[in-house]
Design a protein around this motif. Structure first.
Motif, PDB file in Angstrom:
ATOM      1  N   TYR A   1       0.941  -0.757   0.262  1.00 19.25           N
ATOM      2  CA  TYR A   1       0.331   0.439  -0.033  1.00 19.25           C
ATOM      3  C   TYR A   1       1.264   1.144   0.471  1.00 19.25           C
ATOM      4  CZ  TYR A   1      -4.501  -2.916   0.514  1.00 19.25           C
ATOM      5  OH  TYR A   1      -5.088  -3.526   0.952  1.00 19.25           O
ATOM      6  N   LEU A   2       1.823   1.159   0.716  1.00 17.77           N
ATOM      7  CA  LEU A   2       3.075   2.584   0.402  1.00 17.77           C
ATOM      8  C   LEU A   2       4.171   2.745  -0.443  1.00 17.77           C
ATOM      9  CD1 LEU A   2       3.594   2.999   4.881  1.00 17.77           C
ATOM     10  CD2 LEU A   2       1.496   3.813   2.854  1.00 17.77           C
ATOM     11  N   GLN A   3       3.744   1.864  -1.186  1.00 16.75           N
ATOM     12  CA  GLN A   3       5.191   1.869  -1.912  1.00 16.75           C
ATOM     13  C   GLN A   3       5.153   2.420  -3.671  1.00 16.75           C
ATOM     14  OE1 GLN A   3       5.641  -2.278  -4.305  1.00 16.75           O
ATOM     15  NE2 GLN A   3       3.700  -1.515  -5.296  1.00 16.75           N
ATOM     16  N   SER A   4       5.675   2.804  -3.308  1.00 19.17           N
ATOM     17  CA  SER A   4       5.412   4.386  -4.633  1.00 19.17           C
ATOM     18  C   SER A   4       5.735   3.559  -5.878  1.00 19.17           C
ATOM     19  CB  SER A   4       6.711   5.371  -4.898  1.00 19.17           C
ATOM     20  OG  SER A   4       8.051   4.810  -5.660  1.00 19.17           O
ATOM     21  N   PRO A   5       3.973   4.163  -7.242  1.00 16.96           N
ATOM     22  CA  PRO A   5       3.919   4.232  -8.257  1.00 16.96           C
ATOM     23  C   PRO A   5       5.118   3.984  -9.201  1.00 16.96           C
ATOM     24  CG  PRO A   5       2.564   5.710  -7.519  1.00 16.96           C
ATOM     25  CD  PRO A   5       3.062   4.705  -6.453  1.00 16.96           C
ATOM     26  N   ASP A   6       5.161   3.008  -9.796  1.00 20.26           N
ATOM     27  CA  ASP A   6       5.644   3.518 -11.227  1.00 20.26           C
ATOM     28  C   ASP A   6       5.211   4.162 -12.127  1.00 20.26           C
ATOM     29  OD1 ASP A   6       7.857   1.374 -11.026  1.00 20.26           O
ATOM     30  OD2 ASP A   6       5.986  -0.175 -11.278  1.00 20.26           O
ATOM     31  N   LEU A   7       4.356   5.013 -11.974  1.00 26.47           N
ATOM     32  CA  LEU A   7       2.908   6.055 -12.477  1.00 26.47           C
ATOM     33  C   LEU A   7       2.838   6.971 -11.877  1.00 26.47           C
ATOM     34  CD1 LEU A   7       2.311   6.599 -15.732  1.00 26.47           C
ATOM     35  CD2 LEU A   7      -0.339   5.956 -15.175  1.00 26.47           C
ATOM     36  N   VAL A   8       3.076   8.330 -12.037  1.00 20.42           N
ATOM     37  CA  VAL A   8       2.278   8.754 -11.050  1.00 20.42           C
ATOM     38  C   VAL A   8       1.520   9.987 -11.637  1.00 20.42           C
ATOM     39  CG1 VAL A   8       3.266  11.418  -9.688  1.00 20.42           C
ATOM     40  CG2 VAL A   8       4.800   9.168  -9.536  1.00 20.42           C
ATOM     41  N   VAL A   9       0.505  10.524 -11.332  1.00 19.68           N
ATOM     42  CA  VAL A   9      -0.518  11.088 -12.544  1.00 19.68           C
ATOM     43  C   VAL A   9      -0.746  12.221 -11.499  1.00 19.68           C
ATOM     44  CG1 VAL A   9      -2.921  11.307 -13.391  1.00 19.68           C
ATOM     45  CG2 VAL A   9      -1.570   8.939 -13.358  1.00 19.68           C
ATOM     46  N   TYR A  10      -0.500  13.031 -12.376  1.00 19.17           N
ATOM     47  CA  TYR A  10      -0.899  14.665 -11.864  1.00 19.17           C
ATOM     48  C   TYR A  10      -2.473  15.192 -12.409  1.00 19.17           C
ATOM     49  CZ  TYR A  10       3.770  14.908  -9.494  1.00 19.17           C
ATOM     50  OH  TYR A  10       5.133  13.980  -9.275  1.00 19.17           O
ATOM     51  N   ALA A  11      -2.842  15.721 -11.606  1.00 19.76           N
ATOM     52  CA  ALA A  11      -4.431  17.133 -11.844  1.00 19.76           C
ATOM     53  C   ALA A  11      -4.394  18.204 -11.468  1.00 19.76           C
ATOM     54  CB  ALA A  11      -5.515  15.880 -11.844  1.00 19.76           C
TER      55      ALA A  11
END
Length: 199
Positions: free
Chosen positions: A65-75
């Motif tokens: 649950y805390l691992q940083s995702p490989d894809l980060v999405v900004y809005a």
């Protein structure tokens, strides 16, 4: 009272154990003590295994649950870009885009990784979503402008929509898929929002 003590004393004198009986009692007592010790050692072992298993489950859960995702999405929410979190809905604000007014998302992947949008039936109203490099534009109001034409010169007409779904896969430098997410774009009561789900 002294008389009672004497009686008890005499009773104790009457109990006589043979050497063989003493040995049997001693062996039975020793077996009972060893059995109790074995049970205690066994229970300690079970407790240790249970504690280690529980600790490992907690560690893996927290890591997942805390691992940083490989894809980060900004809005885009006005003048700032907000990072999307899994299963969290973020309200979007209309922005000026190269295609007109719409909503802007920006993708970022770890170095050595790449992402691509999946084109399949699971995407909903994907015609309203456009990609330019790391930016994604959602145009829920549709498009009907003479400025946008296909390769044959026909005007591109895209209908209005209140929801779009976009599936995205992230691959590492070997081309192996490492992450898959879904972006749910919705308009409710005039307010547009985005939610990121992990598959």
């Amino acid at each position: 009272m002294e008389k009672k003590l004497e009686n008890i004393s005499k009773l104790a004198d009457d109990i006589v154990l043979t050497e063989q009986n003493e040995r049997k009692l001693f062996i039975a007592y020793k077996k009972r003590i060893e059995s109790q010790r074995r049970k205690k050692v066994l229970m300690r072992g079970y407790y240790r295994v249970a504690v280690v298993a529980l600790a490992m489950m907690i560690m893996f859960s927290v890591n997942y649950y805390l691992q940083s995702p490989d894809l980060v999405v900004y809005a885009a929410t006005g003048d700032k870009m907000v990072q999307l979190r899994l299963n969290e809905r973020v309200n979007l604000e209309k922005q000026r885009t190269p295609l007109g007014y719409g909503y802007v998302l920006e993708m970022s992947v770890e170095e050595g990784s790449r992402y691509y949008t999946i084109e399949n039936e699971q995407n909903l109203n994907a015609d309203n979503i456009f990609r330019n490099g790391n930016k994604i534009f959602w145009m829920p109001d549709g498009m009907n402008s003479i400025n946008f034409r296909d390769q044959d010169g026909n005007v591109i007409k895209i209908p209005e929509t209140d929801s779009s779904t976009l599936n995205i896969e992230v691959c590492n430098y070997d081309g192996k898929m490492v992450e898959r997410i879904t972006l749910i774009l919705e308009r409710r009561d005039g307010q547009c929002s985005v939610e990121m789900l992990k598959k």
